[in-house]
Design a protein around this motif. Structure first.
Motif, short mmCIF file in Angstrom:
data_model
loop_
_atom_site.label_atom_id
_atom_site.label_comp_id
_atom_site.label_asym_id
_atom_site.label_seq_id
_atom_site.Cartn_x
_atom_site.Cartn_y
_atom_site.Cartn_z
N UNK A 21 0.83 -1.21 0.00
CA UNK A 21 0.00 0.00 0.00
C UNK A 21 0.87 1.26 0.00
N UNK A 22 2.02 1.19 0.64
CA UNK A 22 2.99 2.28 0.63
C UNK A 22 4.36 1.67 0.43
N UNK A 23 5.09 2.15 -0.56
CA UNK A 23 6.40 1.59 -0.87
C UNK A 23 7.42 2.06 0.17
N UNK A 24 8.37 1.21 0.54
CA UNK A 24 9.34 1.60 1.57
C UNK A 24 10.08 2.90 1.27
N UNK A 25 10.48 3.10 0.01
CA UNK A 25 11.23 4.32 -0.29
C UNK A 25 10.34 5.56 -0.14
N UNK A 26 9.03 5.41 -0.37
CA UNK A 26 8.10 6.53 -0.14
C UNK A 26 7.94 6.79 1.36
N UNK A 27 7.87 5.73 2.14
CA UNK A 27 7.69 5.87 3.58
C UNK A 27 8.87 6.57 4.23
N UNK A 28 10.07 6.37 3.68
CA UNK A 28 11.29 6.89 4.31
C UNK A 28 11.84 8.15 3.64
N UNK A 29 11.17 8.63 2.60
CA UNK A 29 11.73 9.70 1.78
C UNK A 29 12.11 10.94 2.58
N UNK A 30 11.32 11.29 3.59
CA UNK A 30 11.56 12.54 4.33
C UNK A 30 12.04 12.29 5.75
N UNK A 31 12.67 11.15 5.97
CA UNK A 31 13.13 10.81 7.32
C UNK A 31 14.08 11.86 7.89
N UNK A 32 14.94 12.42 7.05
CA UNK A 32 15.93 13.38 7.55
C UNK A 32 15.29 14.64 8.12
N UNK A 33 14.05 14.93 7.75
CA UNK A 33 13.40 16.15 8.24
C UNK A 33 12.88 16.00 9.67
N UNK A 34 12.91 14.79 10.23
CA UNK A 34 12.34 14.57 11.56
C UNK A 34 13.25 15.04 12.69
N UNK A 35 14.52 15.24 12.40
CA UNK A 35 15.44 15.71 13.43
C UNK A 35 15.81 14.66 14.46
N UNK A 36 15.83 13.39 14.06
CA UNK A 36 16.23 12.33 14.99
C UNK A 36 17.75 12.31 15.12
N UNK A 37 18.23 12.18 16.35
CA UNK A 37 19.68 12.03 16.51
C UNK A 37 20.10 10.62 16.09
N UNK A 38 21.40 10.35 16.08
CA UNK A 38 21.90 9.08 15.55
C UNK A 38 21.34 7.89 16.32
N UNK A 39 21.24 8.00 17.64
CA UNK A 39 20.72 6.89 18.43
C UNK A 39 19.24 6.66 18.13
N UNK A 40 18.45 7.73 18.14
CA UNK A 40 17.01 7.59 17.89
C UNK A 40 16.74 7.02 16.50
N UNK A 41 17.52 7.45 15.54
CA UNK A 41 17.36 6.96 14.17
C UNK A 41 17.66 5.46 14.08
N UNK A 42 18.76 5.03 14.68
CA UNK A 42 19.13 3.61 14.64
C UNK A 42 18.11 2.74 15.38
N UNK A 43 17.60 3.23 16.49
CA UNK A 43 16.58 2.48 17.23
C UNK A 43 15.31 2.36 16.40
N UNK A 44 14.88 3.44 15.80
CA UNK A 44 13.66 3.45 15.01
C UNK A 44 13.75 2.53 13.79
N UNK A 45 14.86 2.59 13.08
CA UNK A 45 14.98 1.86 11.82
C UNK A 45 15.27 0.38 11.99
N UNK A 46 15.89 -0.02 13.10
CA UNK A 46 16.26 -1.43 13.20
C UNK A 46 16.34 -1.97 14.62
#
Length: 270
Positions: A235-260
């Motif tokens: 219903x939503x392609x992964x690259x579409x879901x993640x396209x604007x991830x950088x705009x969220x302002x997640x630090x390196x730890x929060x980003x790594x926790x969220x993604x994997x």
């Protein structure tokens, strides 16, 4: 490495089902003329830089849209990229418990997913309760949907409070992963994730640019270990879901926790 915790391979029976007609209209997707190959799903994962995905079976009152054994075949064909999430017939509780047990112990599945809107039954209905107990015994999460429905079915069953609140109270050992972020009741869902150690949120069905501000703030701060990435492919392609991830302002730890890392811990992935 990114792990997608909510996806399904788009079999003809699944994507062509009448319940998804409104979603096909909104996303301008058409039913394919022939059975999509598994390579198509793997290619979509590659395009979104998804290293691993949890692909789900779908059962409803009319029977399976994607059967557990179909999912097992997908996983067997690409075990380095996929793991299975089971689904069961909620109207046959004891058979459902046995099927869940088979899926986890024999097929190696990593959790159970049931969608309340598909059954017309909120998650505090008594028919779910034997399955919650079995999830605890097997050590796997219960995955579900919260928030409004895209298909033309009632959204009431997706309200986190009181329905999921009751479940978390009755089963404090049960790990719960609530997908689709709970909109328009996102703050109710965040409240439950704060309240209960074993309650989590996944972001399936939403592109990063559409995450509510309250969820983004939670991901940046105290909720960084409670939110998991999901796409809801196809219903939503992964690259579409993640396209604007950088705009969220997640630090390196929060980003790594969220993604994997959160997914790896919650679903006990190697």
């Amino acid at each position: 490495m990114t792990i997608d915790v909510w996806m399904q391979h788009p079999t003809l029976k699944f994507v062509g089902h009448e319940v998804f007609e409104p979603l096909r209209r909104w996303t301008r997707q058409e039913v394919p003329s022939e059975e999509p190959p598994l390579e198509m799903t793997i290619a979509a994962m590659d395009a979104g830089e998804i290293r691993f995905g949890l692909t789900s079976a779908w059962y409803g009152p009319g029977g399976p849209l994607i059967a557990n054994d179909e999912v097992a075949r997908f996983v067997a064909a690409s075990p380095e990229r996929l793991a299975g999430i089971a689904s069961v017939d909620l109207h046959r509780p004891m058979a459902a418990v046995r099927e869940l047990r088979r899926c986890v112990k024999e097929l190696g599945f990593k959790g159970l997913r049931l969608l309340p809107w598909l059954w017309g039954l909120p998650p505090n209905d008594r028919r779910y309760y034997p399955l919650y107990a079995e999830c605890v015994e097997l050590g796997v999460p219960f995955c579900t949907q919260v928030g409004h429905t895209g298909p033309l079915r009632t959204s009431e069953t997706g309200r986190p409070i009181p329905y999921l609140d009751d479940v978390a109270l009755d089963f404090p050992e049960l790990t719960i992963v609530a997908g689709h972020i709970g909109y328009p009741w996102t703050e109710e869902m965040i409240t439950l994730a704060r309240k209960y150690p074993n309650v989590h949120i996944d972001t399936s069905a939403y592109a990063a640019k559409r995450y509510p501000a309250a969820l983004v703030e939670y991901m940046r701060g105290s909720g960084r270990r409670k939110v998991l990435f999901g796409s809801n492919y196809p219903m939503l392609l992964p690259h579409q879901a993640l396209a604007d991830l950088d705009t969220l302002g997640l630090d390196a730890e929060a980003r790594a926790l969220f993604l994997a890392d959160n997914a790896r811990r919650v679903f006990n992935l190697a």
